[in-house]
Design a protein around this motif. Structure first.
Motif, short mmCIF file in Angstrom:
data_model
loop_
_atom_site.label_atom_id
_atom_site.label_comp_id
_atom_site.label_asym_id
_atom_site.label_seq_id
_atom_site.Cartn_x
_atom_site.Cartn_y
_atom_site.Cartn_z
N GLY A 13 -6.33 19.16 -2.80
CA GLY A 13 -5.43 20.21 -2.34
C GLY A 13 -4.13 19.64 -1.78
N TYR A 14 -3.05 20.41 -1.94
CA TYR A 14 -1.73 19.94 -1.49
C TYR A 14 -1.69 19.77 0.02
CZ TYR A 14 3.17 20.02 -0.17
OH TYR A 14 4.36 19.71 0.39
N LEU A 15 -2.10 20.80 0.77
CA LEU A 15 -2.03 20.74 2.23
C LEU A 15 -2.89 19.61 2.77
CD1 LEU A 15 -1.02 21.96 4.88
CD2 LEU A 15 -2.96 23.54 4.82
N GLN A 16 -4.08 19.44 2.21
CA GLN A 16 -5.00 18.40 2.67
C GLN A 16 -4.40 17.01 2.43
OE1 GLN A 16 -5.86 21.05 0.81
NE2 GLN A 16 -7.06 22.16 2.34
N THR A 17 -3.80 16.82 1.25
CA THR A 17 -3.18 15.53 0.94
C THR A 17 -2.04 15.23 1.90
OG1 THR A 17 -3.76 15.74 -1.40
CG2 THR A 17 -1.99 14.21 -0.85
N GLN A 18 -1.20 16.23 2.16
CA GLN A 18 -0.07 16.02 3.06
C GLN A 18 -0.53 15.69 4.47
OE1 GLN A 18 3.16 15.88 1.92
NE2 GLN A 18 3.38 14.94 3.94
N GLN A 19 -1.61 16.33 4.92
CA GLN A 19 -2.13 16.06 6.27
C GLN A 19 -2.67 14.63 6.37
OE1 GLN A 19 -4.90 19.31 6.60
NE2 GLN A 19 -3.44 20.61 7.69
N LEU A 20 -3.30 14.15 5.30
CA LEU A 20 -3.80 12.77 5.30
C LEU A 20 -2.66 11.77 5.32
CD1 LEU A 20 -6.68 13.24 2.72
CD2 LEU A 20 -6.96 12.75 5.14
N ILE A 21 -1.60 12.06 4.58
CA ILE A 21 -0.42 11.19 4.58
C ILE A 21 0.25 11.20 5.95
CG2 ILE A 21 1.89 10.89 3.61
CD1 ILE A 21 0.75 11.92 0.94
N ASP A 22 0.33 12.38 6.56
CA ASP A 22 0.93 12.49 7.89
C ASP A 22 0.11 11.72 8.93
OD1 ASP A 22 2.94 14.06 6.87
OD2 ASP A 22 2.08 15.96 7.53
N LEU A 70 0.83 -1.21 0.00
CA LEU A 70 0.00 0.00 0.00
C LEU A 70 0.86 1.25 0.00
CD1 LEU A 70 -2.87 1.14 0.11
CD2 LEU A 70 -2.67 1.23 2.58
N GLN A 71 1.93 1.26 0.80
CA GLN A 71 2.80 2.42 0.84
C GLN A 71 3.41 2.69 -0.52
OE1 GLN A 71 2.02 4.34 3.31
NE2 GLN A 71 4.04 4.56 4.23
N ALA A 72 3.84 1.63 -1.18
CA ALA A 72 4.47 1.80 -2.48
C ALA A 72 3.48 2.35 -3.51
CB ALA A 72 5.03 0.46 -2.98
N SER A 73 2.20 2.00 -3.35
CA SER A 73 1.20 2.46 -4.31
C SER A 73 0.87 3.93 -4.13
CB SER A 73 -0.08 1.62 -4.18
OG SER A 73 -0.72 1.86 -2.95
N ARG A 74 1.26 4.49 -2.96
CA ARG A 74 1.02 5.91 -2.74
C ARG A 74 2.19 6.71 -3.34
NH1 ARG A 74 -3.22 4.96 -0.05
NH2 ARG A 74 -3.98 5.56 1.94
N ARG A 75 2.46 6.45 -4.61
CA ARG A 75 3.57 7.07 -5.30
C ARG A 75 3.15 8.44 -5.80
NH1 ARG A 75 1.41 2.77 -8.00
NH2 ARG A 75 0.56 3.20 -10.06
N TRP A 76 4.02 9.06 -6.56
CA TRP A 76 3.80 10.45 -6.95
C TRP A 76 2.51 10.65 -7.72
CZ3 TRP A 76 3.19 11.90 -11.96
CH2 TRP A 76 3.59 10.98 -12.95
N ASP A 77 2.10 9.67 -8.57
CA ASP A 77 0.89 9.88 -9.37
C ASP A 77 -0.36 9.88 -8.51
OD1 ASP A 77 1.37 7.20 -8.91
OD2 ASP A 77 0.40 6.53 -10.75
N TRP A 78 -0.38 8.99 -7.47
CA TRP A 78 -1.52 8.99 -6.53
C TRP A 78 -1.57 10.33 -5.80
CZ3 TRP A 78 -1.56 9.62 -1.21
CH2 TRP A 78 -2.78 9.35 -0.57
N ARG A 79 -0.43 10.78 -5.31
CA ARG A 79 -0.38 12.05 -4.59
C ARG A 79 -0.80 13.21 -5.49
NH1 ARG A 79 4.44 12.15 -0.18
NH2 ARG A 79 4.45 9.95 0.37
N LEU A 80 -0.33 13.18 -6.73
CA LEU A 80 -0.66 14.25 -7.65
C LEU A 80 -2.15 14.31 -7.92
CD1 LEU A 80 0.26 16.50 -9.54
CD2 LEU A 80 0.64 14.79 -11.32
N ARG A 81 -2.78 13.15 -8.17
CA ARG A 81 -4.22 13.13 -8.44
C ARG A 81 -5.00 13.68 -7.25
NH1 ARG A 81 -3.09 7.95 -10.33
NH2 ARG A 81 -4.10 7.05 -8.49
#
Length: 218
Positions: A110-119, A93-104
Motif C-alpha cells: 500500500g502507498y500510505l504504508q510504504t510512505q510511513q515506513l520510509i518516514d 541502501l538509500q540509493a537502492s530505495r529507488r522508485w522501483d523498490w517503492r513501487l513494488r
C-alpha cells in the motif's frame, strides 16, 4: 519443545543466498505480532496484514542483499537458526530505495504504508545524524524451536565484532518498542538515546557506542 544448540557447533557468517527463504520465514514469525508493524501495515483483516508483512520482509531482504548490507546468519552445521539484518549509515541502501523498490512495496503493502515506513527510517536517520558512520539493526530473529538458548546474545556479540572491524564505525543503534526487547539490548550495553513515536507506538532508540564495545573486549 526446544532443540538444544551447542555453542561449539555454532558459526556466524553472512547469509547464504540459498537461505533467503528460511530467513524470510524467521523474520515473518518474529515480527508477526510486532506492535509497530501491526499499526503501520494493518488492514481490514489478518490476511491483509500478513500479506503486507510478507511483502515488506521480502523487499527488505532483497534491498539489503542488492546494496551489500550486512545480513548476519547464525548457523548450526548448514541450518540457519538466527539472523540479524543491519544497515550501515551513509551507504548505498538509500540509493537502492529507488522508485522501483517503492513501487513494488506500494503495490503489495500500500502507498500510505510504504510512505510511513520510509518516514520511520528517515526519522531514525535524522535522530542519529550526529553519530556519523554507524550501523543500525533493522531486524533480528531466532528460530522459535531454539529460543531461550542465548542465540540472540551470540548475534549481538557478532554485531559488536562488525563494529570493531570497521575503524570508522561509531556504534550500533536499534529501535525497540517492547519492554523485554529493551531489557535484552540494555543487557548488552545499549543505552537510551531518544524516545520516538510512530503513529500510536512509542519506543526507545537505543545506541551502543564504539567505546562501549571496545571496553567490553578488554
Amino acid at each position: 519443545m526446544t532443540n538444544p544448540a551447542s555453542s561449539a557447533q555454532l558459526t556466524v557468517k553472512h547469509l547464504l543466498p540459498e537461505d533467503s527463504t528460511v530467513a524470510a520465514s524467521l523474520l515473518y514469525r518474529a515480527y508477526h505480532d510486532d506492535k509497530l508493524f501491526k499499526d503501520v501495515l494493518g488492514g481490514s483483516d489478518a490476511q491483509t496484514y500478513e500479506s503486507r508483512l510478507r511483502a515488506l520482509i521480502r523487499e527488505e531482504l532483497s534491498c539489503f542483499g542488492q546494496s551489500a548490507q550486512p545480513l548476519i546468519g547464525l548457523y548450526q552445521a548448514q541450518s540457519l537458526l538466527a539472523i540479524a539484518c543491519v544497515f550501515e549509515a551513509q551507504t548505498e541502501l538509500q540509493a537502492s530505495r529507488r522508485w522501483d523498490w517503492r513501487l513494488r512495496l506500494m503495490m503489495s503493502a500500500g502507498y500510505l504504508q510504504t510512505q510511513q515506513l520510509i518516514d520511520k527510517e528517515k526519522t531514525i536517520r535524522e535522530a542519529l545524524a550526529d553519530q556519523g558512520h554507524y550501523y543500525f539493526l533493522s531486524f533480528i530473529a531466532v528460530e522459535p524451536h531454539y529460543q531461550g538458548q542465548g542465540l540472540g546474545h551470540h548475534l549481538l556479540d557478532a554485531l559488536d565484532e562488525l563494529v570493531k572491524e570497521n575503524p570508522i564505525a561509531s556504534g550500533l543503534g536499534v529501535f525497540v518498542s517492547e519492554a523485554d526487547q529493551n531489557a535484552f539490548f540494555r543487557q548488552h550495553g545499549y543505552e537510551k538515546f531518544q524516545v520516538l513515536t510512530f503513529k500510536s507506538v512509542q519506543g526507545e532508540l537505543l545506541f551502543k557506542t564504539r567505546a562501549a564495545i571496545m571496553e567490553k573486549s578488554l
